[in-house]
Write an enzyme that holds these catalytic residues in place. Structure first.
Site, PDB file in Angstrom:
ATOM      1  N   CYS A 191       1.010  -1.131  -0.023  1.00 46.32           N
ATOM      2  CA  CYS A 191      -0.023   0.061   0.023  1.00 46.32           C
ATOM      3  C   CYS A 191       0.958   1.340   0.048  1.00 46.32           C
ATOM      4  CB  CYS A 191      -1.174  -0.017   1.173  1.00 46.32           C
ATOM      5  SG  CYS A 191      -1.672   1.460   1.431  1.00 46.32           S
ATOM      6  N   ASP A 198      -0.169  -6.162  -0.425  1.00 44.95           N
ATOM      7  CA  ASP A 198      -1.221  -6.380  -1.597  1.00 44.95           C
ATOM      8  C   ASP A 198      -0.753  -7.416  -2.263  1.00 44.95           C
ATOM      9  OD1 ASP A 198      -2.936  -4.087  -0.587  1.00 44.95           O
ATOM     10  OD2 ASP A 198      -1.617  -2.822  -1.931  1.00 44.95           O
TER      11      ASP A 198
END
Length: 285
Positions: A191, A198
């Site tokens: 992120c 992620d």
């Protein structure tokens, strides 16, 4: 990232609730939604924000949707949210989670009112039309869970990797003309604001000079310590392949694992692409 972009995203970190301890609303509050402009990151990768030479959409699946009916009885549901990639903004994911949480103790007479409310609020937030479908559990259509994307899996290649920051120089082509469908489950980035990982799968469909598979896999793996939002990573992959490999046509489709009940699934293409039939569900979702 240049200093101007750093300043923009530092302001996002300061003004949004990413990375901060959040208070949860007891009742409906559309003010929790926070938009993030697409343009700055597109300028960084030389993708014209006003260009009509690429198409696509962002699709979100939300598995933790609930509200109260007119008798105060909880309803639980799933939601599918989609909007065009040319919307001025994206929705900051934590703000969307907090917005949906604000519905939990709010009363709505029926599903249609819930759909209209969410669509109106999200459309206002990003400055573009947002399509919303809400399915109470009893109404959810049967859905196949796929083990993987269609295509040739790049992950079986026995390669050495040591670069974990984006390196488009890994991309190269031969003179052979092909049409290929490739995919990898090794996409991982962080992120932009919180550094949380992620995890995703990415499918690449193209026509043109054959892309070196080993180099493509090394390129995708080089995102491992890169900090960007999901949508920005997929656009960067799309822009880099277009620049370094110059295919006649290209589609890049990312499907990410969920966080806070939400998964994000961007697709970018040189060809117009309809949302219908694209929202498949992979095994990690």
């Amino acid at each position: 990232m240049n200093k101007e972009l750093e300043s923009i995203y530092q302001n996002i970190a300061n003004q949004s609730e990413l990375g901060q301890t959040a208070n949860y609303d007891s009742y409906y509050n559309p003010k929790r939604l926070y938009p993030i402009p697409r343009a700055p990151k597109r300028q960084e990768i030389n993708l014209d924000p006003n260009s009509t030479t690429f198409y696509g959409f962002d699709c979100w699946n939300h598995y933790e949707v609930s509200w109260l009916n007119s008798k105060g009885k909880p309803v639980v549901a799933m939601a599918v949210i989609s909007y065009d990639c040319h919307s001025p903004c994206i929705i900051e994911s934590k703000s969307l989670k907090l917005y949906f949480n604000s519905l939990n103790n709010s009363t709505f007479p029926d599903v249609e009112t819930v759909v209209q409310t969410i669509s109106k609020d999200l459309s206002y937030c990003i400055g573009s039309e947002v399509a919303v479908n809400v399915y109470p559990l009893s109404d959810i259509p049967n859905q196949t869970i796929y083990a993987a994307f269609d295509g040739v899996c790049l992950d079986k290649l026995d390669i050495e990797c040591s670069v974990y920051h984006v390196m488009p120089d890994f991309l190269s082509t031969s003179s052979e003309l092909v049409e290929e469908v490739l995919y990898s489950d090794l996409l991982k980035s962080n992120c932009l604001v919180t550094n949380q990982p992620d995890w995703g799968s990415v499918q690449i469909i193209y026509k043109g000079k054959k892309i070196n598979h080993e180099g493509l896999l090394k390129y995708l793996i080089s995102f491992r310590n890169h900090n960007e939002f999901h949508e920005q990573c997929i656009e960067r992959i799309f822009a880099d392949i277009m620049r370094f490999c110059q295919p006649e046509s290209l589609t890049v489709y990312g499907r990410y694992t969920r966080r806070g009940g939400l998964d994000i699934n961007p697709i970018r293409s040189t060809e117009p692409c309809a949302f219908d039939g694209q929202n498949i569900r992979l095994i990690r979702q």
